[in-house]
Design an enzyme around this catalytic site. Structure first.
Site, PDB file in Angstrom:
ATOM      1  N   CYS A  53       0.818  -1.278   0.141  1.00 39.77           N
ATOM      2  CA  CYS A  53      -0.029  -0.116  -0.041  1.00 39.77           C
ATOM      3  C   CYS A  53       0.836   1.254   0.011  1.00 39.77           C
ATOM      4  O   CYS A  53       1.662   1.457   0.832  1.00 39.77           O
ATOM      5  CB  CYS A  53      -0.846   0.141   1.152  1.00 39.77           C
ATOM      6  SG  CYS A  53      -1.904   1.329   1.557  1.00 39.77           S
ATOM      7  N   CYS A 106       0.350   3.538   3.214  1.00 41.25           N
ATOM      8  CA  CYS A 106       1.202   3.027   4.346  1.00 41.25           C
ATOM      9  C   CYS A 106       2.679   3.181   4.169  1.00 41.25           C
ATOM     10  O   CYS A 106       3.187   3.427   5.183  1.00 41.25           O
ATOM     11  CB  CYS A 106       1.073   1.376   4.369  1.00 41.25           C
ATOM     12  SG  CYS A 106      -0.547   0.669   5.017  1.00 41.25           S
ATOM     13  N   HIS A 160      -3.811   0.706   8.359  1.00 43.44           N
ATOM     14  CA  HIS A 160      -4.351   0.712   7.071  1.00 43.44           C
ATOM     15  C   HIS A 160      -5.658   0.226   7.173  1.00 43.44           C
ATOM     16  O   HIS A 160      -5.891  -0.602   7.743  1.00 43.44           O
ATOM     17  CB  HIS A 160      -3.472  -0.621   6.465  1.00 43.44           C
ATOM     18  CG  HIS A 160      -4.148  -0.861   5.074  1.00 43.44           C
ATOM     19  ND1 HIS A 160      -3.832  -0.076   3.961  1.00 43.44           N
ATOM     20  CD2 HIS A 160      -5.297  -1.840   4.585  1.00 43.44           C
ATOM     21  CE1 HIS A 160      -4.511  -0.613   2.839  1.00 43.44           C
ATOM     22  NE2 HIS A 160      -5.417  -1.442   3.040  1.00 43.44           N
ATOM     23  N   GLY A 200     -15.074   6.437  -7.147  1.00 44.57           N
ATOM     24  CA  GLY A 200     -14.055   7.124  -7.614  1.00 44.57           C
ATOM     25  C   GLY A 200     -12.746   6.788  -6.791  1.00 44.57           C
ATOM     26  O   GLY A 200     -11.840   7.545  -7.090  1.00 44.57           O
ATOM     27  N   HIS A 221      -6.667   2.826   0.529  1.00 46.67           N
ATOM     28  CA  HIS A 221      -6.247   3.265   2.152  1.00 46.67           C
ATOM     29  C   HIS A 221      -7.102   4.441   2.372  1.00 46.67           C
ATOM     30  O   HIS A 221      -6.696   5.328   1.522  1.00 46.67           O
ATOM     31  CB  HIS A 221      -4.740   3.292   2.248  1.00 46.67           C
ATOM     32  CG  HIS A 221      -4.248   3.705   3.485  1.00 46.67           C
ATOM     33  ND1 HIS A 221      -3.398   3.235   4.200  1.00 46.67           N
ATOM     34  CD2 HIS A 221      -4.777   4.761   4.385  1.00 46.67           C
ATOM     35  CE1 HIS A 221      -3.108   3.733   5.369  1.00 46.67           C
ATOM     36  NE2 HIS A 221      -3.904   4.749   5.545  1.00 46.67           N
ATOM     37  N   HIS A 223      -9.048   7.931   2.826  1.00 45.36           N
ATOM     38  CA  HIS A 223      -8.335   9.096   2.670  1.00 45.36           C
ATOM     39  C   HIS A 223      -9.251  10.134   2.417  1.00 45.36           C
ATOM     40  O   HIS A 223     -10.416   9.847   1.888  1.00 45.36           O
ATOM     41  CB  HIS A 223      -6.921   9.093   1.804  1.00 45.36           C
ATOM     42  CG  HIS A 223      -7.208   8.699   0.395  1.00 45.36           C
ATOM     43  ND1 HIS A 223      -7.484   7.636  -0.060  1.00 45.36           N
ATOM     44  CD2 HIS A 223      -7.802   9.504  -0.714  1.00 45.36           C
ATOM     45  CE1 HIS A 223      -7.768   7.313  -1.304  1.00 45.36           C
ATOM     46  NE2 HIS A 223      -8.249   8.666  -1.596  1.00 45.36           N
ATOM     47  N   HIS A 271     -10.017  14.030   0.910  1.00 45.07           N
ATOM     48  CA  HIS A 271      -9.274  15.109   0.241  1.00 45.07           C
ATOM     49  C   HIS A 271      -9.750  16.593   0.835  1.00 45.07           C
ATOM     50  O   HIS A 271     -10.841  16.508   0.952  1.00 45.07           O
ATOM     51  CB  HIS A 271     -10.011  15.111  -1.267  1.00 45.07           C
ATOM     52  CG  HIS A 271      -9.356  13.751  -1.938  1.00 45.07           C
ATOM     53  ND1 HIS A 271      -8.531  13.492  -3.093  1.00 45.07           N
ATOM     54  CD2 HIS A 271      -9.983  12.553  -1.915  1.00 45.07           C
ATOM     55  CE1 HIS A 271      -8.786  12.413  -3.542  1.00 45.07           C
ATOM     56  NE2 HIS A 271      -9.500  11.676  -2.887  1.00 45.07           N
TER      57      HIS A 271
HETATM   58  P1  5GP Z   1      -8.964   8.517  -4.511  1.00 42.88           P
HETATM   59  O1  5GP Z   1      -9.066   8.417  -6.201  1.00 42.88           O
HETATM   60  O2  5GP Z   1      -8.740   7.287  -4.242  1.00 42.88           O
HETATM   61  O3  5GP Z   1      -9.990   9.202  -3.980  1.00 42.88           O
HETATM   62  O4  5GP Z   1      -7.928   9.506  -4.435  1.00 42.88           O
HETATM   63  C1  5GP Z   1      -6.407   9.020  -4.584  1.00 42.88           C
HETATM   64  C2  5GP Z   1      -5.361  10.292  -4.590  1.00 42.88           C
HETATM   65  O5  5GP Z   1      -4.084   9.771  -4.162  1.00 42.88           O
HETATM   66  C3  5GP Z   1      -5.333  10.947  -6.014  1.00 42.88           C
HETATM   67  O6  5GP Z   1      -5.751  12.377  -5.892  1.00 42.88           O
HETATM   68  C4  5GP Z   1      -4.096  10.623  -6.565  1.00 42.88           C
HETATM   69  O7  5GP Z   1      -3.587  11.782  -7.083  1.00 42.88           O
HETATM   70  C5  5GP Z   1      -3.348  10.832  -5.181  1.00 42.88           C
HETATM   71  N1  5GP Z   1      -1.814   9.879  -5.211  1.00 42.88           N
HETATM   72  C6  5GP Z   1      -1.758   8.765  -5.617  1.00 42.88           C
HETATM   73  N2  5GP Z   1      -0.680   8.267  -5.481  1.00 42.88           N
HETATM   74  C7  5GP Z   1       0.054   9.180  -4.665  1.00 42.88           C
HETATM   75  C8  5GP Z   1       1.374   9.213  -4.058  1.00 42.88           C
HETATM   76  O8  5GP Z   1       2.232   8.466  -4.198  1.00 42.88           O
HETATM   77  N3  5GP Z   1       1.592  10.514  -3.427  1.00 42.88           N
HETATM   78  C9  5GP Z   1       0.684  11.339  -3.322  1.00 42.88           C
HETATM   79  N4  5GP Z   1       0.941  12.400  -2.437  1.00 42.88           N
HETATM   80  N5  5GP Z   1      -0.499  11.361  -3.723  1.00 42.88           N
HETATM   81  C10 5GP Z   1      -1.024  10.371  -4.433  1.00 42.88           C
HETATM   82 ZN    ZN Z   2      -2.492   1.322   3.644  1.00 45.79          ZN
END
Ligand code: 5GP
Ligand code: ZN
Length: 114
Positions: free
Chosen positions: A4, A7, A46, A93, A98, A100, A102
Site C-alpha cells: 500500500c 502505508c 491501514h 472514484g 487506504h 483518505h 481530500h
Molecule cells: P482517490 O481517487 O482514491 O480518492 O484519491 C487518490 C489520490 O491519491 C489521488 O488524488 C492521487 O493523485 C493521489 N495519489 C496517488 N498516489 C500518490 C502518491 O504516491 N503520493 C501522493 N502524494 N498522492 C498520491
Molecule cells: Zn495502507
C-alpha cells in the site's frame, strides 16, 4: 499493509510531501492536485475504505475532519470555503485502497461533482 503506497508514506519508507502528522494521522499534498490546495488526510493504520469504519473507528473520522479544519485555516482557505471529500469504492472514484479524505480549496467548487 505491504503493497500500500499510503502505508509506505505513513511509515516513511516512501517520501511523501507531508504537511501534518500526529499519533493517528498524516496529511500529504496530493501528487496530482485538482485545486490550489489539495491535501490528503489519512490514518497511519491501514483501513481500506469508509466501508470499514465501525463504531470503534468512528472517532478517527471526527479527528480527520478536525485536522482538515485546522489545515484549511493554516492554508488561509477557511473563511472562503473548501471541500472535504471521501471517495469510496469503484463507483465512488476511489483509486487508492487506504482510506483518505481530500481537502480541496483555493478555487470555486462545482456541484454536483462529476
Ligand atoms: P482517490 O481517487 O482514491 O480518492 O484519491 C487518490 C489520490 O491519491 C489521488 O488524488 C492521487 O493523485 C493521489 N495519489 C496517488 N498516489 C500518490 C502518491 O504516491 N503520493 C501522493 N502524494 N498522492 C498520491
Ligand atoms: Zn495502507
Amino acid at each position: 499493509m505491504k503493497d500500500c503506497i499510503f502505508c509506505k508514506i505513513a511509515s516513511g519508507e516512501v517520501p511523501g510531501d507531508m504537511v501534518y502528522r500526529d499519533e493517528r494521522v498524516i496529511a500529504i499534498n496530493d501528487i496530482d492536485p485538482k485545486a490550489p490546495v489539495h491535501i490528503l488526510i489519512m490514518p497511519k493504520d491501514h483501513i481500506p475504505s469508509l466501508n470499514d469504519i465501525d463504531q470503534e473507528k468512528s472517532d478517527l473520522v471526527g479527528h480527520i475532519f478536525m485536522v482538515a479544519a485546522k489545515l484549511a485555516s493554516q492554508k488561509g482557505i477557511a473563511k472562503k470555503g473548501y471541500r472535504v471529500v471521501n471517495n469510496c469504492g469503484v463507483e465512488g472514484g476511489q483509486s487508492v485502497e487506504h482510506i483518505h479524505f481530500h481537502l480541496l480549496g483555493g478555487r470555486n467548487m462545482a456541484w454536483p461533482p462529476g
